[in-house]
Scaffold this motif. Structure first.
Motif, short mmCIF file in Angstrom:
data_model
loop_
_atom_site.label_atom_id
_atom_site.label_comp_id
_atom_site.label_asym_id
_atom_site.label_seq_id
_atom_site.Cartn_x
_atom_site.Cartn_y
_atom_site.Cartn_z
N ARG A 137 0.85 -1.18 0.00
CA ARG A 137 0.00 0.00 0.00
C ARG A 137 0.90 1.24 0.00
NH1 ARG A 137 -4.97 -0.21 1.25
NH2 ARG A 137 -4.87 -1.64 3.01
N CYS A 138 0.67 2.13 -0.94
CA CYS A 138 1.40 3.39 -0.98
C CYS A 138 0.89 4.30 0.14
CB CYS A 138 1.24 4.08 -2.33
SG CYS A 138 1.86 3.11 -3.72
N ASP A 139 1.70 5.24 0.55
CA ASP A 139 1.28 6.16 1.61
C ASP A 139 0.08 6.99 1.16
OD1 ASP A 139 3.39 5.18 3.08
OD2 ASP A 139 4.73 6.84 2.61
N PHE A 140 0.13 7.42 -0.11
CA PHE A 140 -0.98 8.19 -0.67
C PHE A 140 -1.32 7.60 -2.04
CE2 PHE A 140 1.05 10.93 2.45
CZ PHE A 140 -0.04 11.30 3.21
N GLU A 141 -1.60 8.42 -3.04
CA GLU A 141 -1.98 7.88 -4.35
C GLU A 141 -0.82 7.13 -4.99
OE1 GLU A 141 -3.19 10.03 -8.39
OE2 GLU A 141 -4.80 10.08 -6.91
N TYR A 309 9.14 -3.78 -0.53
CA TYR A 309 8.02 -4.50 0.08
C TYR A 309 7.51 -5.61 -0.84
CZ TYR A 309 7.95 -0.67 3.45
OH TYR A 309 8.30 0.25 4.41
N LEU A 310 7.86 -5.51 -2.11
CA LEU A 310 7.46 -6.54 -3.09
C LEU A 310 8.61 -7.49 -3.38
CD1 LEU A 310 5.61 -4.16 -5.58
CD2 LEU A 310 4.54 -5.71 -3.94
N GLN A 371 5.23 0.53 8.51
CA GLN A 371 5.41 -0.87 8.14
C GLN A 371 4.05 -1.58 8.05
OE1 GLN A 371 8.10 -2.47 7.21
NE2 GLN A 371 7.28 -4.56 7.17
N ASN A 372 3.21 -1.38 9.05
CA ASN A 372 1.88 -2.00 9.05
C ASN A 372 1.00 -1.45 7.94
OD1 ASN A 372 2.39 -3.70 11.22
ND2 ASN A 372 1.68 -2.22 12.73
N PHE A 373 1.16 -0.15 7.67
CA PHE A 373 0.35 0.49 6.63
C PHE A 373 0.76 -0.01 5.25
CE2 PHE A 373 -0.95 3.95 3.81
CZ PHE A 373 -2.23 4.22 4.28
N ARG A 374 2.04 -0.04 4.99
CA ARG A 374 2.53 -0.41 3.66
C ARG A 374 2.38 -1.90 3.37
NH1 ARG A 374 7.96 3.45 4.06
NH2 ARG A 374 6.84 5.44 3.75
N THR A 375 2.29 -2.70 4.40
CA THR A 375 2.08 -4.14 4.18
C THR A 375 0.59 -4.50 4.21
OG1 THR A 375 2.46 -4.51 6.56
CG2 THR A 375 4.34 -4.82 5.07
N CYS A 376 -0.27 -3.47 4.13
CA CYS A 376 -1.72 -3.63 3.99
C CYS A 376 -2.40 -4.21 5.23
CB CYS A 376 -2.06 -4.49 2.76
SG CYS A 376 -1.43 -3.83 1.22
N ILE A 377 -1.75 -4.08 6.39
CA ILE A 377 -2.42 -4.47 7.63
C ILE A 377 -3.41 -3.38 8.04
CG2 ILE A 377 -2.08 -4.95 10.09
CD1 ILE A 377 0.63 -6.18 9.34
N TYR A 378 -2.97 -2.13 7.94
CA TYR A 378 -3.84 -1.00 8.29
C TYR A 378 -4.61 -0.52 7.05
CZ TYR A 378 -1.34 -0.44 12.75
OH TYR A 378 -0.81 -0.64 14.00
N PRO A 379 -5.85 -0.03 7.24
CA PRO A 379 -6.64 0.50 6.11
C PRO A 379 -6.16 1.89 5.71
CG PRO A 379 -7.86 0.74 8.15
CD PRO A 379 -6.61 -0.02 8.51
N PRO A 380 -6.50 2.35 4.51
CA PRO A 380 -6.07 3.68 4.05
C PRO A 380 -6.50 4.82 4.94
CG PRO A 380 -7.03 2.41 2.24
CD PRO A 380 -7.26 1.63 3.49
N CYS A 381 -7.69 4.70 5.55
CA CYS A 381 -8.22 5.81 6.35
C CYS A 381 -7.35 6.14 7.56
CB CYS A 381 -9.65 5.50 6.80
SG CYS A 381 -9.78 4.11 7.94
N PHE A 382 -6.53 5.21 8.03
CA PHE A 382 -5.65 5.49 9.16
C PHE A 382 -4.67 6.61 8.83
CE2 PHE A 382 -5.80 1.34 11.90
CZ PHE A 382 -7.17 1.49 12.01
N GLY A 620 -4.02 -4.46 17.54
CA GLY A 620 -3.13 -5.61 17.38
C GLY A 620 -3.84 -6.94 17.41
N PHE A 621 -5.10 -6.98 16.98
CA PHE A 621 -5.88 -8.22 16.82
C PHE A 621 -6.06 -9.01 18.13
CE2 PHE A 621 -3.86 -7.35 12.72
CZ PHE A 621 -4.99 -7.30 11.89
N PRO A 622 -6.74 -8.39 19.12
CA PRO A 622 -7.13 -9.20 20.29
C PRO A 622 -8.11 -10.29 19.91
CG PRO A 622 -8.16 -7.03 20.35
CD PRO A 622 -7.15 -6.99 19.27
N LEU A 623 -8.83 -10.08 18.79
CA LEU A 623 -9.73 -11.10 18.24
C LEU A 623 -9.29 -11.44 16.82
CD1 LEU A 623 -13.20 -9.66 19.33
CD2 LEU A 623 -11.91 -11.48 20.42
N ARG A 624 -9.67 -12.61 16.39
CA ARG A 624 -9.37 -13.02 15.02
C ARG A 624 -10.12 -12.13 14.03
NH1 ARG A 624 -10.48 -19.16 12.74
NH2 ARG A 624 -10.42 -18.67 10.50
N SER A 625 -9.42 -11.68 12.99
CA SER A 625 -10.04 -10.83 11.98
C SER A 625 -11.14 -11.60 11.25
CB SER A 625 -8.99 -10.34 10.98
OG SER A 625 -9.55 -9.37 10.13
N ILE A 626 -12.14 -10.86 10.78
CA ILE A 626 -13.29 -11.50 10.16
C ILE A 626 -13.14 -11.54 8.64
CG2 ILE A 626 -14.65 -9.38 9.88
CD1 ILE A 626 -17.11 -11.05 10.78
#
Length: 730
Positions: A137-141, A309-310, A371-382, A620-626
């Motif tokens: 995931r890029c930081d912006f566009e 990252y790729l 790191q979390n953002f660029r590896t697509c763990i976090y959504p863009p809105c963050f 940090g995923f206290p529950l399993r992601s859906i």
């Protein structure tokens, strides 16, 4: 970014600019945001008016990756990140258009109006992650980086964005991408599989306009208008441009594109800028030149920081870097400051919006976040929340006389903002504020005690869950409820609990959501998704009722019940329920049957599910992601809820409906009873069936109107004994 009209211009001359191409045995850079939308729009048979059928879309995405794999194509998927400042006007304009479309969308108009559901990009990302496809995931566009990475790999870009006609890279427009496999033979008669498509090469484009330089193409993009400079700025220039004729009944924009290309044949990048800027006084020339320079640099090719990252370690070779000699441009312009300058037109933005210098953010962000953002763990809105203190609410199909559907999730958003930024002020939400208008809303600060972002990594799972619990105001006993279920159910059940406490709903929609989860996660696993169509399913299973040959022992807990679900019961279950995955023929012809209030409730639930998942991710995923695709088919939820709303006793009806599928019936009953047992809310504990209302007499209606100070029609006298009066009042 997008260049209005350029895709049409190229398609109208496709025989000149697009070559037939066999795609196989190669790398492929995929514009993730664009392709997610295109796959949904063109290859997924779904009903947008109900909120989205994510199981169907997941199947489409998997088919897409299967296609690439069979042709030995290695995809590298690049997603966009947060919005840049220069994109704000465009984003808000698109939000307004989507809100208008949502208001017009119903069971009849959905054939001509499309509104992308809330979770389509998340489902696309989920499938990409499950299949272990390279992604970033890029930081912006991400347009520039997509082109750069494709250049480094010397492979095509798959997208549907007109900017790639300007970039010096191979480009496959998705509209030419055939989602079927062809077979060919090599010179050695070896058979290979390929995807038939068309490819764009900038060299073919330049050949059609002799003298046109590759470095001048970004000037074309700027003069036509993009996110950096609006086309209305160049009104004076266009008034002096010789407009060319086009074959056929072409629009003004098509004529404008052709005219610019012919004009640029005899210009260098510097001379073109000189002639454009000479129409301006010095007070504005510097600002416009700066914005043009920024736009042109966006089309430069360089080594992208996202390659690592790729797993790509390559350099771009033989690429021309577009540079402008600003001093040369400025010094060669002669204009009298007193000359009249014709104001710009064709743009609704104010002068301040057009000429403001781009405010590029200083990304002094924690490396762990990046790191979390660029590896697509976090959504863009963050990124929007952290950098700009803003959140853009994605419009959904709603009842526009009610609060927008994301209003229900403001408490969660406030907590996310507090954790990400550590601030105690208000988050600004950009959302629908009236039936058709977009505006800013300040969310009250979160008063819950929460950790700072840097502290999350030091917390154990139990501590993370406690914070999660506090934000959602989960009763301590509800954790006992979760212990009865597999982990894959926990996030869904917590969302249902939050939703029941926050919304004006009843148990009917909860029954439907739980049954949707059972079918998508368990029934599909036994008999396959292929049978979502009633015609196909019944053709295969048209024989009489199947009686399970297995010895069935009625389980006493949810986990055991789910494990006991068998294929025969799944077939019997779908025989009863397959029709709920399709739209009723009556609704296709009559929009009055369409229940927008129910769709609004489904949209509210989707908002809850989205933001509960965001909070879970941030902590940090206290529950399993859906998995949304294994949970939600909104056509089914809508249809089944409408049916349940007619029933006076939900449990008796479900027992009758699923009596030939005992393992599924028992699983459902155990689940719903556990949820009721631990759900403490006035809304949820209301009677579940419809309340039969006693008809009021004319006298009672008259008294009620008088009490409420309601004025009647002056032409109608309120006579309690007059039946005609009652008709007029009603």
């Amino acid at each position: 970014m997008g260049i209005r009209g350029l895709t049409t211009f190229i398609q109208n001359r496709s025989h000149l600019y697009l070559e037939n191409y066999e795609l196989h045995d190669t790398n492929l850079v995929v514009d993730g945001n664009s392709i997610a939308c295109q796959l949904y729009k063109w290859h997924t048979s779904t009903h947008d008016c109900f909120g989205g059928d994510y199981d169907k879309f997941s199947k489409t995405v998997n088919d897409f990756y299967d296609l690439l794999a069979q042709c030995n194509i290695t995809p590298h998927v690049i997603f966009d990140g947060g919005y840049e400042k220069r994109k704000v006007n465009t984003v808000i304009s698109r939000m307004k258009n989507k809100i208008k479309s949502s208001n017009l969308l119903n069971s009849v108009t959905e054939t001509s109006i499309s509104v992308f559901p809330l979770f389509i990009r998340i489902v696309f990302e989920d499938v990409t992650r499950e299949r272990k496809v390279n992604k970033v995931r890029c930081d912006f566009e991400g347009d520039t980086d997509i082109a750069n990475i494709a250049s480094a790999l010397n492979c095509p870009v798959l997208s549907f964005d007109s900017d790639y006609f300007i970039f010096d890279t191979l480009y496959i427009p998705f509209s030419t991408f055939d989602m079927t496999i062809k077979r060919g033979k090599t010179a050695n008669k070896n058979v290979y599989k390929y995807i038939c498509c068309k490819i764009y090469k900038v060299e073919n484009f330049l050949k059609s306009f002799e003298g046109l330089q590759k470095t001048s193409l970004p000037i074309l993009a700027v003069l036509l208008g993009n996110d950096y400079v609006k086309r209305g700025v160049f009104t004076m220039f266009y008034k002096n441009l010789k407009i060319q004729k086009c074959h056929g009944n072409q629009s003004d924009q098509q004529k404008r594109i052709k005219s610019l290309l012919i004009w640029l044949q005899n210009e260098t990048i510097e001379s073109a800028l000189q002639k454009v800027l000479s129409r301006y006084k010095k007070t504005k020339r510097t600002i416009i030149l700066y914005k043009i320079e920024k736009a042109i640099k966006g089309y430069n090719c360089f080594n992208s920081k996202y390659m690592k990252y790729l797993g790509i370690d390559l350099n771009i070779k033989n690429k021309v870097k577009i540079e402008i000699d600003l001093d040369k441009v400025n010094n060669s312009i002669e204009i009298d400051d007193e000359d009249e300058e014709i104001p710009y037109e064709e743009d609704s933005s104010s002068e301040e919006e057009i000429f403001i210098t781009p405010n590029e953010p200083d990304l002094n962000l924690p490396m762990e976040f990046l790191q979390n953002f660029r590896t697509c763990i976090y959504p863009p809105c963050f990124m929007d929340i952290l950098v700009y203190n803003q959140y853009y609410c994605i419009p959904q199909v709603e009842n526009n006389t009610s609060n927008h559907s994301h209003n229900i999730s403001f408490d969660i958003l406030s907590a996310i903002y507090k954790i990400l930024t550590g601030k105690t002020n208000s988050l600004i939400c950009i959302c629908r504020i009236t039936a058709y208008q977009v505006g800013k809303v300040k969310i009250p600060p979160c008063e819950v005690n929460l950790p700072k972002y840097e502290e999350i990594k030091t917390l154990n799972k139990e501590n993370k869950y406690e914070y999660f619990e506090n934000v959602l105001k989960i009763d301590k006993n509800y954790k006992k409820c979760l212990n009865n279920f597999p982990e894959s159910w926990h996030l869904l059940l917590i969302t249902i609990n939050y939703y029941l406490n926050k919304s004006n709903t009843n148990w009917c929609i909860v029954y439907s959501i739980i049954l949707s989860k059972l079918i998508l996660s368990y029934v599909d696993e036994k008999i396959g998704f292929f049978y979502r169509s009633s015609k196909i399913f019944l053709k295969k299973h048209s024989q009489s009722r199947i009686t399970s040959k297995l010895t069935y022992h009625k389980p006493d807990n949810v986990k055991s019940a789910l494990e006991y679900i068998n294929k025969d019961d799944c077939v019997n279950c779908l025989k009863k329920l397959i029709y709920y995955f399709e739209m009723d023929d009556k609704m296709i012809r009559n929009p009055k049957i369409f229940d927008r209030a129910l769709v609004h409730s489904i949209s509210e639930f989707q908002s809850c599910l989205l933001h509960v998942d965001y909070l879970n991710t941030l902590l940090g995923f206290p529950l399993r992601s859906i998995s949304i695709a294994e949970c939600l088919n909104c056509t089914f939820v809508y249809n089944f809820t409408k049916n349940l709303n007619k029933r006076s006793n939900l449990d008796e009806y479900v027992e009758l409906l699923l009596k030939d599928s005992p393992s599924i019936l028992d699983s459902f009953c155990l689940i719903i009873n556990k949820v009721k047992e631990f759900t403490i809310t006035e809304v949820a504990m209301q009677p579940m069936g419809r309340k039969r209302r006693k008809k009021k007499t004319v006298k009672e209606i008259c008294e009620e109107m008088e009490h409420l100070n309601i004025e009647s029609d002056n032409e109608v006298e309120l006579d309690p004994n007059n039946k005609f009066t009652l008709l007029r009042i009603c």
